[in-house]
Design an enzyme around this catalytic site. Structure first.
Site, PDB file in Angstrom:
ATOM      1  N   THR A 133       0.814  -1.206   0.000  1.00 29.12           N
ATOM      2  CA  THR A 133       0.000   0.000   0.000  1.00 29.12           C
ATOM      3  C   THR A 133       0.852   1.263   0.000  1.00 29.12           C
ATOM      4  OG1 THR A 133      -1.534   1.259   1.382  1.00 29.12           O
ATOM      5  CG2 THR A 133      -0.119  -0.265   2.530  1.00 29.12           C
ATOM      6  N   ASP A 134       0.282   2.351  -0.509  1.00 26.74           N
ATOM      7  CA  ASP A 134       0.984   3.640  -0.444  1.00 26.74           C
ATOM      8  C   ASP A 134       1.062   4.166   0.986  1.00 26.74           C
ATOM      9  OD1 ASP A 134      -1.711   4.294  -0.118  1.00 26.74           O
ATOM     10  OD2 ASP A 134      -1.757   5.817  -1.705  1.00 26.74           O
ATOM     11  N   GLU A 135       0.271   3.577   1.896  1.00 24.11           N
ATOM     12  CA  GLU A 135       0.241   4.084   3.273  1.00 24.11           C
ATOM     13  C   GLU A 135       1.558   3.881   4.005  1.00 24.11           C
ATOM     14  OE1 GLU A 135      -3.080   3.200   5.674  1.00 24.11           O
ATOM     15  OE2 GLU A 135      -4.509   3.380   4.040  1.00 24.11           O
ATOM     16  N   TYR A 160      -2.231  -0.587  10.858  1.00 23.04           N
ATOM     17  CA  TYR A 160      -2.342  -1.246   9.548  1.00 23.04           C
ATOM     18  C   TYR A 160      -1.127  -0.910   8.682  1.00 23.04           C
ATOM     19  CZ  TYR A 160      -3.506  -1.717   4.613  1.00 23.04           C
ATOM     20  OH  TYR A 160      -3.451  -2.006   3.267  1.00 23.04           O
ATOM     21  N   LYS A 164       1.970  -3.315   7.250  1.00 19.93           N
ATOM     22  CA  LYS A 164       2.281  -3.514   5.825  1.00 19.93           C
ATOM     23  C   LYS A 164       3.738  -3.108   5.545  1.00 19.93           C
ATOM     24  CE  LYS A 164      -0.146  -4.669   2.935  1.00 19.93           C
ATOM     25  NZ  LYS A 164      -0.548  -6.015   2.427  1.00 19.93           N
ATOM     26  N   PRO A 215     -21.270   9.476   7.355  1.00 18.36           N
ATOM     27  CA  PRO A 215     -20.307   9.929   8.363  1.00 18.36           C
ATOM     28  C   PRO A 215     -18.935  10.257   7.768  1.00 18.36           C
ATOM     29  CG  PRO A 215     -20.532   7.549   8.453  1.00 18.36           C
ATOM     30  CD  PRO A 215     -21.444   8.009   7.362  1.00 18.36           C
ATOM     31  N   ARG A 224      -7.428  11.333  -0.874  1.00 19.80           N
ATOM     32  CA  ARG A 224      -7.030   9.994  -1.288  1.00 19.80           C
ATOM     33  C   ARG A 224      -6.891   9.992  -2.812  1.00 19.80           C
ATOM     34  NH1 ARG A 224      -5.885  10.099   3.159  1.00 19.80           N
ATOM     35  NH2 ARG A 224      -6.295   8.636   4.865  1.00 19.80           N
ATOM     36  N   ASN A 259     -12.017  13.864   0.476  1.00 25.06           N
ATOM     37  CA  ASN A 259     -13.144  12.977   0.788  1.00 25.06           C
ATOM     38  C   ASN A 259     -14.497  13.668   0.620  1.00 25.06           C
ATOM     39  OD1 ASN A 259     -11.374  10.920   1.434  1.00 25.06           O
ATOM     40  ND2 ASN A 259     -11.376  11.373   3.631  1.00 25.06           N
TER      41      ASN A 259
HETATM   42  P1  NAD Z   1      -9.809  -7.491   1.836  1.00 22.15           P
HETATM   43  O1  NAD Z   1      -9.878  -7.158   3.284  1.00 22.15           O
HETATM   44  O2  NAD Z   1     -10.990  -7.224   0.971  1.00 22.15           O
HETATM   45  O3  NAD Z   1      -9.485  -9.050   1.646  1.00 22.15           O
HETATM   46  C1  NAD Z   1      -8.509  -9.713   2.412  1.00 22.15           C
HETATM   47  C2  NAD Z   1      -8.630 -11.215   2.116  1.00 22.15           C
HETATM   48  O4  NAD Z   1      -7.565 -11.880   2.825  1.00 22.15           O
HETATM   49  C3  NAD Z   1      -9.950 -11.834   2.596  1.00 22.15           C
HETATM   50  O5  NAD Z   1     -10.497 -12.683   1.616  1.00 22.15           O
HETATM   51  C4  NAD Z   1      -9.536 -12.629   3.839  1.00 22.15           C
HETATM   52  O6  NAD Z   1     -10.342 -13.773   4.081  1.00 22.15           O
HETATM   53  C5  NAD Z   1      -8.097 -13.000   3.503  1.00 22.15           C
HETATM   54  N1  NAD Z   1      -7.308 -13.230   4.721  1.00 22.15           N
HETATM   55  C6  NAD Z   1      -7.202 -12.412   5.799  1.00 22.15           C
HETATM   56  N2  NAD Z   1      -6.428 -12.983   6.736  1.00 22.15           N
HETATM   57  C7  NAD Z   1      -6.024 -14.169   6.231  1.00 22.15           C
HETATM   58  C8  NAD Z   1      -5.192 -15.211   6.726  1.00 22.15           C
HETATM   59  N3  NAD Z   1      -4.665 -15.155   7.947  1.00 22.15           N
HETATM   60  N4  NAD Z   1      -4.952 -16.282   5.933  1.00 22.15           N
HETATM   61  C9  NAD Z   1      -5.510 -16.359   4.691  1.00 22.15           C
HETATM   62  N5  NAD Z   1      -6.336 -15.416   4.188  1.00 22.15           N
HETATM   63  C10 NAD Z   1      -6.584 -14.338   4.949  1.00 22.15           C
HETATM   64  O7  NAD Z   1      -8.518  -6.767   1.288  1.00 22.15           O
HETATM   65  P2  NAD Z   1      -8.326  -5.939  -0.085  1.00 22.15           P
HETATM   66  O8  NAD Z   1      -8.905  -4.594   0.068  1.00 22.15           O
HETATM   67  O9  NAD Z   1      -8.720  -6.809  -1.205  1.00 22.15           O
HETATM   68  O10 NAD Z   1      -6.731  -5.789  -0.074  1.00 22.15           O
HETATM   69  C11 NAD Z   1      -5.916  -6.841  -0.566  1.00 22.15           C
HETATM   70  C12 NAD Z   1      -4.463  -6.466  -0.367  1.00 22.15           C
HETATM   71  O11 NAD Z   1      -4.174  -5.264  -1.069  1.00 22.15           O
HETATM   72  C13 NAD Z   1      -4.064  -6.215   1.082  1.00 22.15           C
HETATM   73  O12 NAD Z   1      -2.795  -6.762   1.294  1.00 22.15           O
HETATM   74  C14 NAD Z   1      -4.028  -4.703   1.198  1.00 22.15           C
HETATM   75  O13 NAD Z   1      -3.088  -4.299   2.171  1.00 22.15           O
HETATM   76  C15 NAD Z   1      -3.594  -4.304  -0.190  1.00 22.15           C
HETATM   77  N6  NAD Z   1      -4.047  -2.979  -0.673  1.00 22.15           N
HETATM   78  C16 NAD Z   1      -5.383  -2.646  -0.598  1.00 22.15           C
HETATM   79  C17 NAD Z   1      -5.801  -1.425  -1.119  1.00 22.15           C
HETATM   80  C18 NAD Z   1      -7.260  -1.020  -1.108  1.00 22.15           C
HETATM   81  O14 NAD Z   1      -7.592   0.090  -1.503  1.00 22.15           O
HETATM   82  N7  NAD Z   1      -8.184  -1.892  -0.699  1.00 22.15           N
HETATM   83  C19 NAD Z   1      -4.868  -0.544  -1.684  1.00 22.15           C
HETATM   84  C20 NAD Z   1      -3.513  -0.907  -1.718  1.00 22.15           C
HETATM   85  C21 NAD Z   1      -3.121  -2.143  -1.215  1.00 22.15           C
HETATM   86  O1  DAU Z   2      -4.198   3.946   0.342  1.00 23.28           O
HETATM   87  C1  DAU Z   2      -4.400   2.573   0.216  1.00 23.28           C
HETATM   88  C2  DAU Z   2      -5.282   2.076   1.351  1.00 23.28           C
HETATM   89  O2  DAU Z   2      -6.607   2.509   1.057  1.00 23.28           O
HETATM   90  C3  DAU Z   2      -5.245   0.561   1.517  1.00 23.28           C
HETATM   91  O3  DAU Z   2      -3.955   0.168   1.876  1.00 23.28           O
HETATM   92  C4  DAU Z   2      -6.248   0.108   2.584  1.00 23.28           C
HETATM   93  O4  DAU Z   2      -6.287  -1.308   2.638  1.00 23.28           O
HETATM   94  C5  DAU Z   2      -7.622   0.625   2.207  1.00 23.28           C
HETATM   95  O5  DAU Z   2      -8.542   0.299   3.242  1.00 23.28           O
HETATM   96  C6  DAU Z   2      -7.581   2.137   2.005  1.00 23.28           C
HETATM   97  O6  DAU Z   2      -7.307   2.786   3.263  1.00 23.28           O
HETATM   98  P1  DAU Z   2      -8.095   4.130   3.702  1.00 23.28           P
HETATM   99  O7  DAU Z   2      -8.038   4.192   5.180  1.00 23.28           O
HETATM  100  O8  DAU Z   2      -7.641   5.296   2.915  1.00 23.28           O
HETATM  101  O9  DAU Z   2      -9.587   3.728   3.168  1.00 23.28           O
HETATM  102  P2  DAU Z   2     -11.039   3.959   3.779  1.00 23.28           P
HETATM  103  O10 DAU Z   2     -12.011   3.569   2.716  1.00 23.28           O
HETATM  104  O11 DAU Z   2     -11.197   3.342   5.114  1.00 23.28           O
HETATM  105  O12 DAU Z   2     -11.094   5.540   3.973  1.00 23.28           O
HETATM  106  C7  DAU Z   2     -10.891   6.428   2.894  1.00 23.28           C
HETATM  107  C8  DAU Z   2     -10.964   7.837   3.433  1.00 23.28           C
HETATM  108  O13 DAU Z   2     -12.319   8.102   3.844  1.00 23.28           O
HETATM  109  C9  DAU Z   2     -10.101   8.073   4.679  1.00 23.28           C
HETATM  110  O14 DAU Z   2      -9.591   9.390   4.601  1.00 23.28           O
HETATM  111  C10 DAU Z   2     -11.091   7.951   5.832  1.00 23.28           C
HETATM  112  C11 DAU Z   2     -12.383   8.450   5.230  1.00 23.28           C
HETATM  113  N1  DAU Z   2     -13.630   7.837   5.763  1.00 23.28           N
HETATM  114  C12 DAU Z   2     -13.728   6.470   5.749  1.00 23.28           C
HETATM  115  C13 DAU Z   2     -14.893   5.860   6.186  1.00 23.28           C
HETATM  116  C14 DAU Z   2     -14.997   4.347   6.193  1.00 23.28           C
HETATM  117  C15 DAU Z   2     -14.684   8.623   6.181  1.00 23.28           C
HETATM  118  O15 DAU Z   2     -14.594   9.872   6.164  1.00 23.28           O
HETATM  119  N2  DAU Z   2     -15.829   8.017   6.616  1.00 23.28           N
HETATM  120  C16 DAU Z   2     -15.983   6.663   6.654  1.00 23.28           C
HETATM  121  O16 DAU Z   2     -17.058   6.152   7.093  1.00 23.28           O
END
Ligand code: NAD
Ligand code: DAU
Length: 362
Positions: A133-135, A160, A164, A215, A224, A259
């Site tokens: 992740t970029d985080e 988190y 990562k 919210p 973002r 946001n």
């Molecule tokens: P998600 O939470 O939707 O899915 C995670 C999956 O991993 C689920 O199917 C869960 O069952 C499985 N899992 C969790 N713990 C496990 C374990 N101990 N053993 C086996 N499986 C397990 O996640 P996502 O949003 O699809 O993100 C996928 C990956 O991409 C993550 O590594 C996340 O850090 C990274 N990522 C996400 C985003 C985003 O915007 N969602 C952005 C950048 C990177």
């Molecule tokens: O940047 C990549 C990351 O993006 C991934 O690594 C994470 O797995 C993914 O969950 C996401 O993280 P964020 O924390 O940025 O995503 P989220 O959707 O939780 O929140 C996006 C933005 O919106 C953040 O600034 C918080 C805000 N937010 C989120 C929720 C759920 C709100 O204002 N209200 C809300 O209810």
């Protein structure tokens, strides 16, 4: 068994991004076997991979990446060559409530997977691809400052993102120490179909469709950098097949949005489709500013020059159209969203997260 060009373990393939990856890659690469390794946590949905579940080059294995014996057995039985590692605890608000779970899965689970693969796939010529992740880079100032490059120093803010970052370091250490072929990709915020309704877009869309409050954390000015999940997956495919060993690639689509602007856009799109709320009110009237998320990074932005120039990747989705399509997907998949929301586990999370912010439940 022989016959497959690559035998790829995809961890977390029942998750949001892992599922999208399998839906794209299984038909695209019929010469490769895809083994989906997932523990099926609250975040998993087998419906995400229903479209490929009966393909001959797809297999599902319910395995927890923290379980060394089960991981070694599974990788060995399928003669795995490559690993594409998505499995993680991925939601920041949950990391504040249960941080140790993030360390166990994201740090210990990744180390366990790396070491198991090192032992089992020795000499296979395969690659370990960590989806990150970029985080890990921390927060940018709201004004000025270029996007994160691959040499931006790590500075994670939340349990988190720190977990990562730790996993990224482990992957690099296994490359330098053991000579493993690894690649790491760091991507920005994904959106698209099947995203779990705890993340910003699905929370806002499903609440707006039901006339519930929206919210927005803090002042809503956190920025973002959005990318459609299919564009992310196309980039991952290129990196797995053509990226340079040991290298990191940042992935982002140059789409920075505060946001509050994004939530307002969603309200407009939904008003256009569903008509206004009773009394002629726009759904924007449902927006409520609630107490901020602790450790909330102000701004993320990706400089994706490396992957664009070295591998020729560029996003194919136009943001506004992709956002409208995503809204339409949620409008036609309300039962899927409600199913995700109905478990006791989800209710307990939502009560704690949003309850602690205002006393009301989302
Ligand atoms: P998600 O939470 O939707 O899915 C995670 C999956 O991993 C689920 O199917 C869960 O069952 C499985 N899992 C969790 N713990 C496990 C374990 N101990 N053993 C086996 N499986 C397990 O996640 P996502 O949003 O699809 O993100 C996928 C990956 O991409 C993550 O590594 C996340 O850090 C990274 N990522 C996400 C985003 C985003 O915007 N969602 C952005 C950048 C990177
Ligand atoms: O940047 C990549 C990351 O993006 C991934 O690594 C994470 O797995 C993914 O969950 C996401 O993280 P964020 O924390 O940025 O995503 P989220 O959707 O939780 O929140 C996006 C933005 O919106 C953040 O600034 C918080 C805000 N937010 C989120 C929720 C759920 C709100 O204002 N209200 C809300 O209810």
């Amino acid at each position: 068994m022989s016959g497959w060009r690559r035998r790829i373990a995809v961890t977390g393939g029942c998750g949001f991004i892992g599922g999208a990856y399998l839906r794209q890659m299984v038909p695209r690469h019929p010469e490769d076997l895809y083994v989906n390794i997932d523990a099926l946590t609250y975040a998993a949905s087998p419906e995400r991979v229903a479209a490929v579940a009966h393909e001959g080059n797809y297999v599902f294995e319910r395995v927890d990446i923290r379980d060394t014996k089960a991981v070694v057995e599974c990788l060995g039985r399928h003669s795995i060559t490559d690993v594409v590692h998505f499995a993680a605890e991925s939601h920041n608000d949950r990391a504040i409530l249960t941080p140790l779970r993030f360390v166990e899965t994201n740090v210990v689970g990744t180390a366990n997977l790396l070491e198991s693969w090192r032992v089992v796939a020795k000499g296979s010529g395969g690659r370990f691809h960590h989806i990150s992740t970029d985080e890990v880079y921390g927060s940018l100032p709201i004004e000025g400052g270029e996007g994160f490059t691959e040499s931006t120093p790590y500075d994670p803010s939340s349990p988190y993102s720190a977990s990562k970052a730790a996993a990224d370091h482990l992957v690099r250490a296994w490359h330098r120490t053991f000579g493993l072929d690894v690649v790491i990709t760091n991507c920005s915020n994904n959106f698209g179909p099947f995203q779990f309704p705890e993340k910003l877009l699905p929370v806002m869309i499903s609440n707006a469709l039901s006339g519930r409050r929206l919210p927005v954390y803090g002042d809503g000015m956190n920025v973002r950098d959005w990318i459609h999940v299919e564009d992310h997956c196309d980039a991952l495919d290129l990196v797995l097949r053509q990226g340079r060993a040991g290298r990191t690639y940042n992935i982002g689509a140059d789409c920075e949005i505060p946001n509050i602007t994004l939530v307002t856009m969603l309200c407009e799109i939904i008003d256009q489709r569903e008509g206004p709320l009773p009394g002629g009110r726009s759904r924007a009237s449902l927006i409520e500013f609630v107490p901020d998320r602790p450790g909330h990074d102000r701004r993320y932005a990706i400089d994706a020059s490396r992957i664009r120039e070295e591998l020729g990747w560029s996003p194919r989705h136009e943001f506004r159209q992709a956002l409208e399509d995503t809204v339409d997907w949620y409008r036609t998949h309300r039962a899927w969203v409600e199913n995700c929301q109905k478990s006791d586990e989800f209710r307990a999370y939502a009560e704690r997260n949003y309850g602690e912010r205002s006393g009301d439940v989302s």
